[in-house]
Design a protein around this motif. Structure first.
Motif, mmCIF file in Angstrom:
data_model
loop_
_atom_site.group_PDB
_atom_site.id
_atom_site.type_symbol
_atom_site.label_atom_id
_atom_site.label_comp_id
_atom_site.label_asym_id
_atom_site.label_seq_id
_atom_site.Cartn_x
_atom_site.Cartn_y
_atom_site.Cartn_z
ATOM 1 N N GLN A 89 24.820 49.860 17.238
ATOM 2 C CA GLN A 89 25.510 51.141 17.065
ATOM 3 C C GLN A 89 27.000 51.022 17.331
ATOM 4 N N LEU A 91 29.001 50.780 14.203
ATOM 5 C CA LEU A 91 29.021 51.884 13.240
ATOM 6 C C LEU A 91 30.304 52.670 13.425
ATOM 7 N N ASP A 92 31.017 52.958 12.330
ATOM 8 C CA ASP A 92 32.250 53.732 12.430
ATOM 9 C C ASP A 92 31.967 55.213 12.190
ATOM 10 N N TYR A 93 30.831 55.660 12.663
ATOM 11 C CA TYR A 93 30.476 57.077 12.653
ATOM 12 C C TYR A 93 29.428 57.290 13.735
ATOM 13 N N TYR A 131 19.684 55.720 19.641
ATOM 14 C CA TYR A 131 21.028 56.066 19.179
ATOM 15 C C TYR A 131 21.694 57.094 20.101
#
Length: 549
Positions: free
Chosen positions: A210, A213-215, A229
């Motif tokens: 995670q 992840l760029d979100y 998450y």
């Protein structure tokens, strides 16, 4: 009112250990020299961060203004809006000025609709060239972001109220236990069960990957891998569950997650909004172990720590990870250097000493002669250097072989070292470490191990006194001296490269820490770094720095 935290009264410090840790008789001049050098290394990095922003800082600011949700492909609206603004006018001036200018021009009736229209290319953004319009847009942006900070303030006040009513754990160290199945609805009963069995802090470890992840995913999730998450809804659900069990047990149970990776500022913001109590937040972990660009990391880190300071969140740093790649004896001084840097960066961003959960670990090869004595020396050094910090003491992992009986014994030695040296946060070691994802029964056995040591030796800190100039004192002084030597080397050798160089970034690029070479012009997320224009504006940063409500 404190200019750093924005609070009207001094922050509540966690309870101290019953007795002070044993003295090491460190030379105060050497200690002062170490902190002076850490400040010299850190100041150019902070100056660099003040001249840059990132896509995640801008997205976090929009989250404070209330923008949430995602499209049908689960791409968050904050990502859509920041990307649209960047494509049209750039982020050099900050995202809020063009966004609230567009709202004032009635491009959309509200922020969510604006983001939805922007994702379809149906909004025209601009930087107003008239002073009156520019001022009006910035005033509107500040008014929109303020409620988010006030929500964080209310959550902090709620924590204080619950601690006052329910009480803190009756003893230190706090017992810290990881729960993470991948499914938040499975995590909740396991977390409540762990609290009933004696855990004081529940850490919900993040799903593997995670941090890259760029979100930030949306909603409650049930499909994590080796973790769950980090989402706002998952934070809310777990906080609600731990509040419920806190009332049942008559003590406040703390919740931890991870503010690191490419979305560090956003996750920190969501943690403040949902009243998490601790967040893993290390100055170099993402750089070294996830190959995230150093500049991106330091910019994101400063904003995230400003949020943590405001929210009254304790950070946990990741020095233990250095010792999983480097030798725990030879590289012990790099842990001390990292702790000093984390202390500087943390206090510069507004964190109080009681919020600095500096990390260290029990990772010396147990087959090495005098390994336990060296562990005591390293733990005492950290405790004495940072007497008011809630140190996080990490269990053995690198030398867990799969022999569960040996592993259980090692964990017992780790627990004993934590008690003897006055550690603050004790992460529960598992006998099945490196074998399988622990079962509930494994956690029960691990908690029994902790409880036995705390009950049998909880007051041992009062009695343990290393002899003057003995093995433990000599080893601690050696590690501190090597840390000072390393700080001086970085300051001198890397600083000689010219006025444009930043010595700490050069050292990270050379592989000084954790044997990982991470140059400042490489790494994931570099394309998300933006140099600020002279008239850059971010109302969240402004209010965090001035302590505004």
């Amino acid at each position: 009112m404190s200019p750093r935290t924005g609070t009207k009264t001094p922050p509540r410090a966690p309870a101290r250990v019953v007795a002070p840790p044993p003295p090491l008789e460190l030379d105060p001049k050497v200690v002062r020299r170490a902190r002076t050098l850490a400040r010299r290394l850190g100041e150019p990095v902070v100056e660099m961060t003040r001249s840059r922003t990132t896509v995640s800082v801008e997205r976090a600011t929009l989250r404070l203004a209330g923008l949430a949700g995602a499209d049908h492909e689960r791409v968050p609206w904050v990502n859509h809006l920041v990307d649209a603004v960047r494509d049209q006018v750039g982020l050099e001036h900050g995202v809020t000025t063009p966004v609230w200018d567009a709202l004032r021009r009635e491009e959309a009736p509200d922020l969510l609709t604006l983001a939805q229209k922007a994702s379809a290319g149906a909004v025209n953004f601009r930087i107003p060239d008239r002073r009156r319009e520019l001022t009006a847009a910035r005033r509107a942006a500040r008014a929109a972001v303020r409620p988010g900070l006030r929500c964080i303030d209310r959550q902090r006040a709620t924590r204080e109220r619950l601690i006052t009513r329910l009480g803190d754990p009756p003893q230190r160290p706090w017992v810290y236990l990881i729960v993470a199945t991948g499914d938040i609805h499975e995590d909740i009963p396991q977390a409540q069960s762990a609290a009933r069995a004696g855990a004081d802090v529940i850490a919900v470890i993040r799903s593997t990957g995670q941090s890259l992840l760029d979100y930030v995913p949306e909603g409650a999730t049930r499909e994590g891998f080796a973790g769950t998450y980090a989402t706002q809804e998952n934070f809310r659900l777990m906080r609600e569950a731990l509040d419920e069990v806190s009332k049942e047990l008559g003590r406040y149970v703390r919740l931890t997650n991870y503010a690191s990776g490419l979305c560090m500022p956003e996750i920190a913001t969501l943690a403040g909004l949902e009243r998490l109590d601790m967040m893993l937040n290390d100055s170099m972990y993402g750089i070294l172990f996830r190959d995230i660009n150093p500049v991106r990391t330091f910019v994101d880190q400063r904003f995230s720590r400003q949020i943590h300071a405001r929210a009254g969140i304790i950070i946990n740093t990741g020095e233990d990870n250095y010792l999983t790649t480097a030798d725990a004896v030879e590289a012990a001084h790099t842990v001390t250097v990292s702790q000093l840097m984390n202390e500087y960066f943390g206090t510069e961003a507004g964190l109080a000493d009681w919020q600095l959960g500096l990390g260290h670990a029990f990772e010396i090869d147990p087959d090495l002669p005098d390994s336990f004595r060296m562990e005591l020396a390293h733990a005492l050094l950290a405790r004495q250097l940072f007497p008011d910090a809630p140190l996080k003491w990490m269990p053995p992992t690198k030398h867990m072989t799969g022999d569960v009986f040996r592993g259980h014994l090692l964990d017992g030695f780790f627990n004993l070292a934590g008690v003897m040296t006055g550690q603050s946060i004790l992460l529960v070691g598992m006998m099945t470490e490196a074998v399988v994802t622990p079962w509930l029964s494994d956690r029960d056995l691990a908690l029994q191990n902790v409880r036995y040591v705390l009950d049998a030796a909880g007051g041992l800190t009062e009695d343990f006194r290393p002899p003057p100039d003995g093995f433990i004192q000599t080893r601690a002084r050696q590690v501190l001296s090597e840390a000072v030597d390393l700080l001086e080397t970085i300051t001198r050798d890397r600083g000689a490269k010219g006025s444009g160089s930043i010595p700490l970034l050069e050292a990270i690029g050379d592989g000084t820490f954790g044997l990982m070479k991470r140059p400042a012009d490489r790494g994931k997320g570099l394309d998300g770094v933006v140099v600020r224009a002279d008239d850059y504006d971010n109302p969240a940063i402004t209010m965090l720095e001035e302590g505004s409500r």
